[in-house]
Write a protein that holds these residues in place. Structure first.
Motif, mmCIF file in Angstrom:
data_model
loop_
_atom_site.group_PDB
_atom_site.id
_atom_site.type_symbol
_atom_site.label_atom_id
_atom_site.label_comp_id
_atom_site.label_asym_id
_atom_site.label_seq_id
_atom_site.Cartn_x
_atom_site.Cartn_y
_atom_site.Cartn_z
ATOM 1 N N ALA A 1 1.055 -1.273 0.169
ATOM 2 C CA ALA A 1 -0.265 -0.058 -0.423
ATOM 3 C C ALA A 1 1.051 1.669 -0.041
ATOM 4 O O ALA A 1 0.661 2.007 -0.261
ATOM 5 C CB ALA A 1 -0.878 0.154 1.022
ATOM 6 N N ALA A 2 2.309 1.378 0.893
ATOM 7 C CA ALA A 2 2.815 1.998 1.016
ATOM 8 C C ALA A 2 3.595 2.597 -0.650
ATOM 9 O O ALA A 2 3.185 3.590 -0.822
ATOM 10 C CB ALA A 2 4.510 2.366 1.667
ATOM 11 N N GLY A 3 3.972 1.793 -1.053
ATOM 12 C CA GLY A 3 4.544 1.520 -2.725
ATOM 13 C C GLY A 3 3.603 2.152 -3.575
ATOM 14 O O GLY A 3 3.847 3.364 -4.467
ATOM 15 N N ALA A 4 2.337 1.631 -3.644
ATOM 16 C CA ALA A 4 1.684 2.651 -4.200
ATOM 17 C C ALA A 4 0.961 3.617 -4.465
ATOM 18 O O ALA A 4 1.191 4.597 -4.830
ATOM 19 C CB ALA A 4 -0.141 1.933 -4.224
ATOM 20 N N ALA A 5 0.919 4.239 -2.598
ATOM 21 C CA ALA A 5 1.327 5.902 -2.539
ATOM 22 C C ALA A 5 2.215 6.559 -3.250
ATOM 23 O O ALA A 5 1.913 8.028 -3.442
ATOM 24 C CB ALA A 5 0.858 6.011 -1.210
ATOM 25 N N PHE A 6 3.439 5.410 -2.964
ATOM 26 C CA PHE A 6 4.507 6.169 -3.206
ATOM 27 C C PHE A 6 4.281 6.309 -4.893
ATOM 28 O O PHE A 6 4.986 7.032 -5.848
ATOM 29 C CB PHE A 6 5.868 6.075 -3.509
ATOM 30 N N ILE A 7 4.439 5.842 -5.577
ATOM 31 C CA ILE A 7 4.130 5.819 -6.851
ATOM 32 C C ILE A 7 3.080 6.746 -7.054
ATOM 33 O O ILE A 7 2.864 8.054 -8.497
ATOM 34 C CB ILE A 7 3.065 4.147 -7.945
ATOM 35 N N VAL A 8 1.702 6.894 -7.020
ATOM 36 C CA VAL A 8 0.714 8.235 -7.468
ATOM 37 C C VAL A 8 1.389 9.385 -7.261
ATOM 38 O O VAL A 8 1.494 10.246 -7.615
ATOM 39 C CB VAL A 8 -0.572 7.545 -6.682
ATOM 40 N N VAL A 9 2.036 9.765 -5.878
ATOM 41 C CA VAL A 9 2.747 11.125 -5.175
ATOM 42 C C VAL A 9 3.507 10.813 -6.695
ATOM 43 O O VAL A 9 4.089 12.136 -6.692
ATOM 44 C CB VAL A 9 3.196 10.775 -4.751
ATOM 45 N N GLY A 10 4.556 10.005 -6.604
ATOM 46 C CA GLY A 10 6.333 10.387 -8.166
ATOM 47 C C GLY A 10 5.657 10.834 -8.976
ATOM 48 O O GLY A 10 6.023 11.587 -9.525
ATOM 49 N N ALA A 11 3.715 10.019 -9.545
ATOM 50 C CA ALA A 11 3.337 10.169 -10.682
ATOM 51 C C ALA A 11 3.564 11.880 -10.972
ATOM 52 O O ALA A 11 3.762 12.237 -12.064
ATOM 53 C CB ALA A 11 2.606 9.562 -11.100
ATOM 54 N N VAL A 12 2.807 11.899 -9.852
ATOM 55 C CA VAL A 12 1.877 13.478 -9.987
ATOM 56 C C VAL A 12 3.138 14.474 -9.808
ATOM 57 O O VAL A 12 2.869 15.591 -10.110
ATOM 58 C CB VAL A 12 1.215 13.571 -8.907
ATOM 59 N N MET A 13 4.279 14.438 -9.384
ATOM 60 C CA MET A 13 5.390 14.704 -8.895
ATOM 61 C C MET A 13 6.030 15.412 -10.903
ATOM 62 O O MET A 13 6.543 16.413 -10.724
ATOM 63 C CB MET A 13 6.115 14.609 -8.137
ATOM 64 N N LEU A 14 6.653 14.187 -11.062
ATOM 65 C CA LEU A 14 7.123 13.868 -11.717
ATOM 66 C C LEU A 14 5.958 15.150 -13.615
ATOM 67 O O LEU A 14 6.742 15.642 -14.084
ATOM 68 C CB LEU A 14 7.355 12.700 -12.380
ATOM 69 N N PHE A 15 4.448 14.774 -13.604
ATOM 70 C CA PHE A 15 4.080 15.557 -13.723
ATOM 71 C C PHE A 15 3.662 16.627 -14.379
ATOM 72 O O PHE A 15 3.861 17.904 -14.687
ATOM 73 C CB PHE A 15 2.827 14.401 -14.164
ATOM 74 N N VAL A 16 3.928 17.173 -13.145
ATOM 75 C CA VAL A 16 3.669 18.695 -12.175
ATOM 76 C C VAL A 16 5.481 19.429 -13.079
ATOM 77 O O VAL A 16 5.422 20.163 -13.767
ATOM 78 C CB VAL A 16 2.809 18.996 -10.726
ATOM 79 N N GLY A 17 5.827 19.236 -12.298
ATOM 80 C CA GLY A 17 7.141 19.135 -12.635
ATOM 81 C C GLY A 17 7.781 19.297 -13.852
ATOM 82 O O GLY A 17 8.818 20.478 -15.051
ATOM 83 N N GLY A 18 7.401 18.415 -14.889
ATOM 84 C CA GLY A 18 7.602 18.508 -16.235
ATOM 85 C C GLY A 18 6.799 19.176 -17.139
ATOM 86 O O GLY A 18 7.451 20.144 -18.088
#
Length: 146
Positions: free
Chosen positions: A68-85
């Motif tokens: 569950a923590a890994g899935a949350a990390f994936i979601v947060v990481g994808a959002v950060m990557l998208f917004v930053g890019g």
């Protein structure tokens, strides 16, 4: 008088004088912050992937809480990557458009230089004139020597 009182006095002075308060400029995120956001997003994606993979592979100590923590990390990481890019690309596009606009203004303000073309006859006359001037210089030099 405290700073807060000073600020409220300044605001009332602006509104009572009939002038509209200045619009606050939208604060831009520095490029450095966008790059760090992209890197952090990549790291969170990697960490989330590894956590989920360890749980699915049955590595010792892996529980569904880590999944569950890994899935949350994936979601947060994808959002950060998208917004930053997205912000980084938008900033680069704005810079490019601004540079293009400045270049266009410079082109408009500078007069266009017309290319002067010479005909073959004009070039021959010019070359002939050079030969004549060289001959007269050499004659003048020989007369001085005598």
């Amino acid at each position: 008088m405290s700073e807060q009182d000073k600020m409220t006095e300044q605001e009332t002075e602006v509104t009572t004088s009939g002038e509209a308060p200045q619009e606050k400029k939208k604060q831009e995120v520095p490029t450095r912050s966008m790059i760090l956001m992209i890197l952090a997003g990549c790291y969170l994606l990697y960490t989330g992937y590894r956590l989920c993979k360890n749980v699915l592979d049955g590595v010792e100590g892996g529980s569904w809480g880590f999944f569950a923590a890994g899935a949350a990390f994936i979601v947060v990481g994808a959002v950060m990557l998208f917004v930053g890019g997205r912000n980084y690309l938008r900033r680069e596009k704005e810079k490019h458009a601004e540079q293009e606009a400045q270049a266009q203004i410079i082109r408009k303000t500078q007069p266009a230089e017309e290319k002067k073309t010479m005909s073959i006859a004009d070039r021959a006359r010019l070359a002939g004139g050079l030969d004549d001037s060289e001959e007269t210089e050499t004659q003048a030099d020989t007369e001085k020597e005598e």
